[in-house]
Design a protein around this motif. Structure first.
Motif: not given
Length: 73
Positions: A51-52, A32-42
């Motif tokens: 996703x990387x 999740x740190x490697x993919x900033x903003x993904x936590x906003x998706x739920x």
């Protein structure tokens, strides 16, 4: 490094398990740190997000096992 394009009802922890063979919370947080903003998706990711999935920074080990002990016998 590889990439993954999400399908319907994908979750980050399941993607991490499929890629790395473990869904240890540290590995999931690292992805999740490697993919900033993904936590906003739920929890359930929308369709078509890329996703990387980089190579792990170190060997993936199992969580330590805590020894069980009893205060009274």
């Amino acid at each position: 490094m590889s990439t993954y394009v999400t399908k319907m009802f994908d979750r980050v922890d399941r993607i991490v398990y499929d890629r790395y063979g473990s869904n240890n919370n540290q590995i999931t947080e690292w992805v999740m740190d490697q993919n900033p903003g993904i936590e906003l998706c739920g929890i359930l990711l929308p369709l078509g997000i890329t996703i990387n999935l980089p190579d792990p920074p170190r060997a993936i080990t199992a969580a330590p096992v805590l020894k069980q002990f009893f205060l009274w016998k």
